[in-house]
Scaffold this motif. Structure first.
Motif, PDB file in Angstrom:
ATOM      1  N   UNK A  89       0.850  -1.189   0.000  1.00 34.56           N
ATOM      2  CA  UNK A  89       0.000   0.000   0.000  1.00 34.56           C
ATOM      3  C   UNK A  89       0.886   1.240   0.000  1.00 34.56           C
ATOM      4  N   UNK A  90       0.562   2.176  -0.880  1.00 37.61           N
ATOM      5  CA  UNK A  90       1.249   3.465  -0.937  1.00 37.61           C
ATOM      6  C   UNK A  90       0.286   4.533  -0.435  1.00 37.61           C
ATOM      7  N   UNK A  91       0.826   5.522   0.274  1.00 38.41           N
ATOM      8  CA  UNK A  91       0.021   6.625   0.794  1.00 38.41           C
ATOM      9  C   UNK A  91       0.503   7.929   0.184  1.00 38.41           C
ATOM     10  N   UNK A  92      -0.451   8.768  -0.197  1.00 37.50           N
ATOM     11  CA  UNK A  92      -0.173  10.082  -0.764  1.00 37.50           C
ATOM     12  C   UNK A  92      -0.881  11.133   0.077  1.00 37.50           C
ATOM     13  N   UNK A  93      -0.205  12.234   0.349  1.00 37.65           N
ATOM     14  CA  UNK A  93      -0.859  13.387   0.958  1.00 37.65           C
ATOM     15  C   UNK A  93      -1.403  14.224  -0.191  1.00 37.65           C
ATOM     16  N   UNK A  94      -2.710  14.473  -0.181  1.00 36.61           N
ATOM     17  CA  UNK A  94      -3.367  15.233  -1.242  1.00 36.61           C
ATOM     18  C   UNK A  94      -3.730  16.604  -0.681  1.00 36.61           C
ATOM     19  N   UNK A  95      -3.408  17.635  -1.443  1.00 33.63           N
ATOM     20  CA  UNK A  95      -3.807  18.997  -1.092  1.00 33.63           C
ATOM     21  C   UNK A  95      -4.638  19.562  -2.240  1.00 33.63           C
ATOM     22  N   UNK A  96      -5.797  20.086  -1.885  1.00 32.76           N
ATOM     23  CA  UNK A  96      -6.691  20.705  -2.865  1.00 32.76           C
ATOM     24  C   UNK A  96      -6.906  22.153  -2.450  1.00 32.76           C
ATOM     25  N   UNK A  97      -6.726  23.076  -3.380  1.00 35.44           N
ATOM     26  CA  UNK A  97      -6.778  24.504  -3.085  1.00 35.44           C
ATOM     27  C   UNK A  97      -8.054  25.145  -3.618  1.00 35.44           C
ATOM     28  N   UNK A 147      -7.660  10.861  -8.192  1.00 35.78           N
ATOM     29  CA  UNK A 147      -7.057  12.171  -7.969  1.00 35.78           C
ATOM     30  C   UNK A 147      -6.038  12.418  -9.070  1.00 35.78           C
ATOM     31  N   UNK A 148      -6.204  13.530  -9.764  1.00 35.21           N
ATOM     32  CA  UNK A 148      -5.229  13.943 -10.769  1.00 35.21           C
ATOM     33  C   UNK A 148      -4.521  15.178 -10.227  1.00 35.21           C
ATOM     34  N   UNK A 149      -3.194  15.163 -10.337  1.00 33.98           N
ATOM     35  CA  UNK A 149      -2.463  16.312  -9.828  1.00 33.98           C
ATOM     36  C   UNK A 149      -0.982  16.242 -10.110  1.00 33.98           C
ATOM     37  N   UNK A 150      -0.273  17.214  -9.545  1.00 37.95           N
ATOM     38  CA  UNK A 150       1.180  17.298  -9.693  1.00 37.95           C
ATOM     39  C   UNK A 150       1.825  16.513  -8.565  1.00 37.95           C
ATOM     40  N   UNK A 151       2.623  15.536  -8.915  1.00 38.46           N
ATOM     41  CA  UNK A 151       3.295  14.694  -7.929  1.00 38.46           C
ATOM     42  C   UNK A 151       4.577  15.359  -7.463  1.00 38.46           C
ATOM     43  N   UNK A 152       4.739  15.411  -6.165  1.00 35.30           N
ATOM     44  CA  UNK A 152       5.965  15.930  -5.544  1.00 35.30           C
ATOM     45  C   UNK A 152       6.483  14.867  -4.587  1.00 35.30           C
ATOM     46  N   UNK A 153       7.748  14.534  -4.721  1.00 41.67           N
ATOM     47  CA  UNK A 153       8.401  13.611  -3.800  1.00 41.67           C
ATOM     48  C   UNK A 153       9.404  14.433  -3.005  1.00 41.67           C
ATOM     49  N   UNK A 176      10.948   9.248   2.496  1.00 38.70           N
ATOM     50  CA  UNK A 176      10.395   9.941   1.343  1.00 38.70           C
ATOM     51  C   UNK A 176       8.899  10.124   1.558  1.00 38.70           C
ATOM     52  N   UNK A 177       8.378  11.264   1.160  1.00 44.60           N
ATOM     53  CA  UNK A 177       6.951  11.539   1.257  1.00 44.60           C
ATOM     54  C   UNK A 177       6.433  11.898  -0.132  1.00 44.60           C
ATOM     55  N   UNK A 178       5.323  11.288  -0.514  1.00 46.21           N
ATOM     56  CA  UNK A 178       4.696  11.569  -1.808  1.00 46.21           C
ATOM     57  C   UNK A 178       3.493  12.474  -1.589  1.00 46.21           C
ATOM     58  N   UNK A 179       3.457  13.579  -2.311  1.00 43.76           N
ATOM     59  CA  UNK A 179       2.373  14.544  -2.184  1.00 43.76           C
ATOM     60  C   UNK A 179       1.782  14.833  -3.558  1.00 43.76           C
ATOM     61  N   UNK A 180       0.475  15.038  -3.578  1.00 43.63           N
ATOM     62  CA  UNK A 180      -0.217  15.404  -4.804  1.00 43.63           C
ATOM     63  C   UNK A 180      -0.888  16.757  -4.612  1.00 43.63           C
ATOM     64  N   UNK A 181      -0.549  17.709  -5.461  1.00 43.49           N
ATOM     65  CA  UNK A 181      -1.278  18.969  -5.504  1.00 43.49           C
ATOM     66  C   UNK A 181      -2.388  18.760  -6.522  1.00 43.49           C
TER      67      UNK A 181
END
Length: 144
Positions: A51-59, A78-84, A95-100
């Motif tokens: 299992x992978x976890x992503x932090x998602x931020x929606x503005x 969720x579609x967005x810009x991936x930031x590692x 490492x932390x995976x984030x989606x804007x």
């Protein structure tokens, strides 16, 4: 410069939490979990992988709509810009995976949803307004 967008399919792992920034912008944050599945021919059954976890931020409006529409455990796309990013905590590096997020929707392969517009549209979508005006087609034994 063009940025690459990714689409992640998963389940909401934490309740969405909204905050207002110092400049008055709304941002909603939640975690999305995605688990790979593969066919295990030996067992003759599907098996869960990692299992992978992503932090998602929606503005802005997307953040407001997520807060009103999304609950813990729901299946999303969720579609967005991936930031590692690399970080360190208690002497351990990780490492932390984030989606804007650019777009978020419920996964209709796993359930149904009803859409309603936010804002000045009175909560009625253009499709609903068009359907209300259109006459019902007559059904016969041969079909429509």
């Amino acid at each position: 410069m063009n940025e690459t967008l990714v689409t992640v399919v998963g389940n909401v792992a934490t309740e969405p939490e909204s905050q207002v920034t110092a400049t008055g912008l709304i941002v909603t944050r939640f975690r999305l979990a995605t688990t790979t599945r593969r066919w295990d021919a030996e067992r003759g059954a599907w098996t869960d992988g990692a299992t992978s976890f992503y932090t998602v931020r929606a503005w802005r409006n997307l953040g407001s709509n997520v807060k009103e529409s999304v609950c813990l455990g729901e299946p999303l796309l969720v579609q967005g810009r991936l930031r590692i990013r690399q970080d360190e905590k208690d002497g351990r590096r990780y490492l932390a995976a984030e989606l804007e997020a650019v777009a978020i929707g419920h996964d209709l392969a796993r359930g149904v949803a009803r859409f309603s517009r936010s804002g000045g549209g009175g909560g009625v979508s253009a499709v609903a307004r068009a359907e209300a005006r259109a006459p019902e087609p007559e059904l016969t034994a041969a079909g429509p």
